[in-house]
Every structure is written in structure tokens, then in C-alpha cells.
Scaffold this active site. Structure first.
Site, short mmCIF file in Angstrom:
data_model
loop_
_atom_site.label_atom_id
_atom_site.label_comp_id
_atom_site.label_asym_id
_atom_site.label_seq_id
_atom_site.Cartn_x
_atom_site.Cartn_y
_atom_site.Cartn_z
N PRO A 115 1.71 -14.47 -5.04
CA PRO A 115 1.54 -15.92 -5.06
C PRO A 115 2.85 -16.70 -4.96
CG PRO A 115 1.34 -15.04 -7.28
CD PRO A 115 1.41 -13.85 -6.35
N TYR B 219 -2.00 1.68 -8.49
CA TYR B 219 -0.79 1.46 -9.27
C TYR B 219 -0.55 2.65 -10.19
CZ TYR B 219 -2.02 -3.31 -7.80
OH TYR B 219 -2.39 -4.41 -7.07
#
Length: 280
Positions: free
Chosen positions: A203, A56
Site C-alpha cells: 500500500p 510466508y
């Protein structure tokens, strides 16, 4: 009653709803200030597990979290991932689990996060060009040196998990998994059987319109949002599941974490369980 905490590797106690920092902008200016505010608000709301990775921003996300949260509150843990590097022919990102690369990324993560030990360090992907024993052996050595507390894996199959567990103690697995995408159901089952934490990334994800309509109907019946329904379903799916929803907005963060208080009835869960078949 859904439990709200889980002990990773039997001793690292965290709240089961964590925070994924991947989406936080890191460039200087108002966007970075907003990211700092989101990270701090997550901790204010009780988050104790924050997920990041070297990938990231090449460590920029790790630096952002340290800026926002250091010195860390008692019981707050930032987990990061290594094993992807700009080592392609033209400097592009590629899987790279060579021992020297893994060691360097861990050493740099320690400095960026301003810690002496990373309590949970995950291998971002298994590098097929480097023997698994070499990759996990390096992390095992770093653990023996006190620089890593526990070792986890990401995006692995049941077979890879089995092979890894013959080399090291595996504390966690981070695979893609949600209400409509249950490809890694066998991996979750293996983790549950072994008491290994399962951190589903992405999720919350929606499939076809019919599936979304069913989620929206359950949301309306419970006075919640569809996102909260999806997260509550995950929390009730297995006691080893630790969702790490990510966002760059405080209102979405607050919405996500409120899912921990949502109760789904067995009838609701049965309807939601069927959605995987509809989206297959």
C-alpha cells in the site's frame, strides 16, 4: 468523514487499517521475539485484521502469529492465503490450486493458527493449470464444512473476478495498489460496485523523485509523514479499501496506524490523484 470500519461480506466487522505480517522474521532468537512484540502491539493499537499466507515461510508466519496472539482477542481475525506450494520439479514454489493441495493447506493452517474456522481465506493466485471451478469449488466445499467463513481472491483481473463470482460469493480481493501504482483501478471499481473488500498489498510504494516531492509537500502541510499521507489517501479512495501495511518495527507500525487519524482536504487529494498520471 472517512469511516473506520468495514463489514466484509456484510457481516465480518473489521477496522479498515489492518496489518500485513509478511515481513515479520520467524527464525528463533531476538528477531522472532521482536516479531511477537510487533504483532501484539498491532492488536493493542486496535488492529482487527491481520494478513498472512502459507507462502510466508511455508506456514512459519502463521505459527508465529498464533504464538504471539493466541488465544485471540474478541473481534480479531487472522486471514491467510493458500494456492502456492513447493511442488515444482525441484521443490521450488509454484502456483498450485489443485483441490488436494488447497484442502491440505487449509487443514494445516487451521492447526497452525489454532482455530476451527478461518473467517477469511484467500486464494493467493489463480492457478492457470487447474480449472477455476475446481479451485473455488474446493474452497466452497471447505466453507460448507465450516472450516472457512468467507472466500477471497488475490491478484485477479476484472474478468477473473467476474468468473469467480459465478462460482462462489467473493468476499475480498487482495491486489497490488497504492498512490503511485493504480494498475488495478478497474478491479477496485468492480469491488466497490459489488461491495467487495479490497485489500491493497504494497500500500506504500514510491515512484520517481518528483512524485515523492509532492507527497512530501502534502505531508509537511498536514504535519504527517509521507507514509501516513499515502495510507490516508487509500482510506479516502474508496470505502471498500482496507490497507494492510506491514512492518517488522513497532515505530513504523505506530506511524502506519496513526494514518487513520489524518485528514486530507479535497485540494490535497486532487494533487495526490494527479501523481498516478505523472508516474505512468
Amino acid at each position: 468523514m472517512t469511516t473506520t470500519v468495514f463489514r466484509i461480506a456484510g457481516d465480518l466487522e473489521v477496522r479498515r487499517l489492518g496489518f500485513g505480517a509478511m515481513h515479520l522474521p520467524t527464525e528463533p532468537g531476538p528477531a522472532r521475539a521482536a516479531s511477537v512484540a510487533v504483532a501484539r502491539r498491532a492488536v493493542e493499537l486496535g488492529v482487527t485484521l491481520i494478513d498472512t499466507a502459507y507462502l510466508y515461510g511455508g506456514g512459519a508466519n502463521e505459527e508465529l502469529l498464533a504464538e504471539a496472539l493466541y488465544p485471540y482477542a474478541d473481534g480479531l481475525f487472522v486471514t491467510t492465503k493458500v494456492g502456492v506450494a513447493r511442488s515444482g520439479p525441484s521443490g521450488e514454489w509454484r502456483l498450485d490450486g489443485r483441490p488436494s493441495v488447497l484442502r491440505e493447506q487449509v487443514e494445516r493452517a487451521l492447526r497452525r493458527l489454532r482455530v476451527e474456522r478461518i473467517e477469511l481465506l484467500q486464494l493467493h493466485r489463480v492457478d492457470p493449470e487447474t480449472p477455476l471451478a475446481d479451485q473455488l469449488g474446493t474452497l466452497r466445499d471447505l466453507r460448507a464444512e465450516g472450516k472457512i467463513g468467507r472466500i477471497g481472491l488475490s491478484e485477479v483481473t476484472v474478468d477473473e473476478l467476474d468468473r469467480a463470482r459465478r462460482i462462489v460469493d467473493v468476499a475480498s480481493v487482495q491486489n497490488r495498489y497504492n498512490l503511485l501504482d493504480r494498475e488495478h483501478e478497474p478491479v477496485l471499481a468492480a469491488c466497490e460496485a459489488a461491495g467487495i473488500a479490497f485489500l491493497p498489498w504494497r500500500p506504500v510504494a514510491w515512484g520517481d523523485a518528483g512524485s515523492r516531492a509532492e507527497v512530501a509537500a502534502v505531508a509537511a502541510e498536514t504535519g504527517a509523514t509521507p507514509t501516513q499521507v499515502a495510507l490516508a489517501w487509500l482510506l479516502g479512495r474508496s470505502p471498500v479499501v482496507l490497507p494492510i501495511p506491514g512492518t517488522a518495527r513497532i515505530d513504523h507500525l505506530e506511524e502506519n496506524l496513526a494514518a487513520g487519524r489524518l485528514h486530507l482536504t479535497p485540494a490535497h487529494r486532487t494533487r495526490l490523484d494527479r501523481l498516478a498520471e505523472a508516474s505512468a
